[in-house]
Design a protein around this motif. Structure first.
Motif, PDB file in Angstrom:
ATOM      1  N   CYS A  48      66.608  20.312  69.536  1.00  0.00           N
ATOM      2  CA  CYS A  48      66.534  19.315  70.392  1.00  0.00           C
ATOM      3  C   CYS A  48      66.714  18.360  69.757  1.00  0.00           C
ATOM      4  O   CYS A  48      68.086  17.143  70.228  1.00  0.00           O
ATOM      5  CB  CYS A  48      65.276  19.909  71.106  1.00  0.00           C
ATOM      6  N   ALA A  49      66.169  18.382  68.343  1.00  0.00           N
ATOM      7  CA  ALA A  49      66.295  17.205  67.592  1.00  0.00           C
ATOM      8  C   ALA A  49      67.708  17.054  66.894  1.00  0.00           C
ATOM      9  O   ALA A  49      68.340  15.976  66.936  1.00  0.00           O
ATOM     10  CB  ALA A  49      65.232  17.529  66.541  1.00  0.00           C
ATOM     11  N   LYS A  50      68.372  17.630  67.027  1.00  0.00           N
ATOM     12  CA  LYS A  50      69.534  18.001  66.099  1.00  0.00           C
ATOM     13  C   LYS A  50      70.605  17.888  66.937  1.00  0.00           C
ATOM     14  O   LYS A  50      71.638  16.956  67.057  1.00  0.00           O
ATOM     15  CB  LYS A  50      70.095  19.372  65.992  1.00  0.00           C
ATOM     16  N   GLY A  51      70.035  18.160  68.508  1.00  0.00           N
ATOM     17  CA  GLY A  51      71.162  17.290  69.418  1.00  0.00           C
ATOM     18  C   GLY A  51      71.454  16.214  69.519  1.00  0.00           C
ATOM     19  O   GLY A  51      71.789  15.236  69.722  1.00  0.00           O
ATOM     20  N   VAL A  52      69.715  14.831  69.843  1.00  0.00           N
ATOM     21  CA  VAL A  52      70.115  13.866  70.156  1.00  0.00           C
ATOM     22  C   VAL A  52      70.388  13.871  68.624  1.00  0.00           C
ATOM     23  O   VAL A  52      70.813  12.718  68.406  1.00  0.00           O
ATOM     24  CB  VAL A  52      67.515  14.211  69.410  1.00  0.00           C
ATOM     25  N   HIS A  53      70.106  13.807  67.384  1.00  0.00           N
ATOM     26  CA  HIS A  53      70.734  13.039  66.135  1.00  0.00           C
ATOM     27  C   HIS A  53      72.085  13.477  66.313  1.00  0.00           C
ATOM     28  O   HIS A  53      72.803  12.309  65.487  1.00  0.00           O
ATOM     29  CB  HIS A  53      70.378  13.610  64.955  1.00  0.00           C
ATOM     30  N   ASP A  54      72.776  14.321  66.859  1.00  0.00           N
ATOM     31  CA  ASP A  54      74.760  14.210  66.413  1.00  0.00           C
ATOM     32  C   ASP A  54      74.687  13.736  67.801  1.00  0.00           C
ATOM     33  O   ASP A  54      76.070  12.959  67.433  1.00  0.00           O
ATOM     34  CB  ASP A  54      74.643  15.733  67.016  1.00  0.00           C
ATOM     35  N   ASN A  55      74.116  13.085  68.379  1.00  0.00           N
ATOM     36  CA  ASN A  55      74.863  12.418  69.923  1.00  0.00           C
ATOM     37  C   ASN A  55      74.129  10.970  69.273  1.00  0.00           C
ATOM     38  O   ASN A  55      73.328   9.397  70.133  1.00  0.00           O
ATOM     39  CB  ASN A  55      74.088  12.764  70.840  1.00  0.00           C
ATOM     40  N   ASP A  56      73.065  10.382  67.586  1.00  0.00           N
ATOM     41  CA  ASP A  56      73.032   9.117  67.241  1.00  0.00           C
ATOM     42  C   ASP A  56      72.110   8.272  68.245  1.00  0.00           C
ATOM     43  O   ASP A  56      71.869   7.554  68.697  1.00  0.00           O
ATOM     44  CB  ASP A  56      74.213   8.119  68.273  1.00  0.00           C
ATOM     45  N   GLY A  57      71.221  10.073  68.794  1.00  0.00           N
ATOM     46  CA  GLY A  57      69.721   9.426  69.626  1.00  0.00           C
ATOM     47  C   GLY A  57      68.644   8.986  68.780  1.00  0.00           C
ATOM     48  O   GLY A  57      68.644   9.581  67.250  1.00  0.00           O
ATOM     49  N   ASN A  58      67.767   8.441  69.253  1.00  0.00           N
ATOM     50  CA  ASN A  58      66.638   8.614  68.367  1.00  0.00           C
ATOM     51  C   ASN A  58      65.179   8.920  68.647  1.00  0.00           C
ATOM     52  O   ASN A  58      65.014   9.524  69.986  1.00  0.00           O
ATOM     53  CB  ASN A  58      65.659   7.321  68.737  1.00  0.00           C
ATOM     54  N   SER A  59      65.199   9.312  67.934  1.00  0.00           N
ATOM     55  CA  SER A  59      63.307  10.692  67.904  1.00  0.00           C
ATOM     56  C   SER A  59      62.120   9.552  66.602  1.00  0.00           C
ATOM     57  O   SER A  59      62.197   9.684  65.815  1.00  0.00           O
ATOM     58  CB  SER A  59      64.167  12.514  66.823  1.00  0.00           C
ATOM     59  N   ILE A  60      61.257  10.757  67.746  1.00  0.00           N
ATOM     60  CA  ILE A  60      60.145  10.416  66.454  1.00  0.00           C
ATOM     61  C   ILE A  60      59.447  11.469  66.529  1.00  0.00           C
ATOM     62  O   ILE A  60      58.849  12.082  67.998  1.00  0.00           O
ATOM     63  CB  ILE A  60      58.964   9.364  66.870  1.00  0.00           C
ATOM     64  N   GLY A  61      59.374  12.071  65.474  1.00  0.00           N
ATOM     65  CA  GLY A  61      57.825  13.347  64.725  1.00  0.00           C
ATOM     66  C   GLY A  61      57.180  12.804  64.847  1.00  0.00           C
ATOM     67  O   GLY A  61      56.849  11.934  63.992  1.00  0.00           O
TER      68      GLY A  61
END
Length: 176
Positions: A48-61
């Protein structure tokens, strides 16, 4: 919107699940939302995080530093919050998130799911909770919950504590 994903970090997961996790991450980013998750780089969390990052999205772990002894941590997060305990982690999830998606997982995922619906039942939070039932993964759990209600262990079962979504589109229909 900050969307929390609960899900497995296992490397042994069938591709049917991880492909959906990746697509979910893509959709989260494409809709301008931020992923809040346990910080794992593998399994449902990692895809899921990879999908976010591949689409220039933001994530907080969010994770205790010692969890890296059990699974690799995601290095691509926009932000990473280190906590000392799993309880602190769950509290941060609740504090920072506007909605919760429960994806297939194991004991830790079930722990997180049952805690968040318990908090909703006790009126300590009122945020949307959606169970992402990929390939009918959670059907036996739903049967167990229904049996608990039938045998009188649950009351006010008519309460809308969580929604069930079988597709990513259904998730976003619920989130509005």
């Amino acid at each position: 919107m900050n969307i929390c994903l609960y899900g497995s970090g296992s490397r042994k997961i069938n591709k049917i699940y991880t492909d959906e996790a990746y697509k979910l991450g893509c959709k989260i980013a494409q809709n301008g939302h931020t992923l809040i998750f346990g910080g794992g780089d593998t399994g449902m969390m990692g895809f899921c995080a990879k999908g976010v990052h591949d689409n220039d999205g933001n994530s907080i772990g969010i994770a205790p530093g010692w969890i890296g002894n059990f699974e690799p941590l995601c290095k691509d997060c926009s932000d990473f919050i280190y906590v000392d305990t799993m309880d602190e982690r769950k509290n941060k999830f609740t504090e920072l998130s506007d909605a919760f998606i429960i994806s297939p997982g194991g004991i830790g995922t079930l722990d997180e799911f049952f805690e968040i619906i318990t908090l909703k039942k006790l009126k300590k939070q009122n945020k949307p909770i959606i169970v992402f039932n990929i390939d009918n993964y959670f059907n036996k759990m739903f049967e167990m919950i229904d049996e608990m209600a039938e045998k009188g262990f649950l009351y006010n079962q008519e309460e809308d504590l969580f929604k069930i979504a079988n597709t990513i589109d259904e998730i976003f229909d619920y989130l509005g």
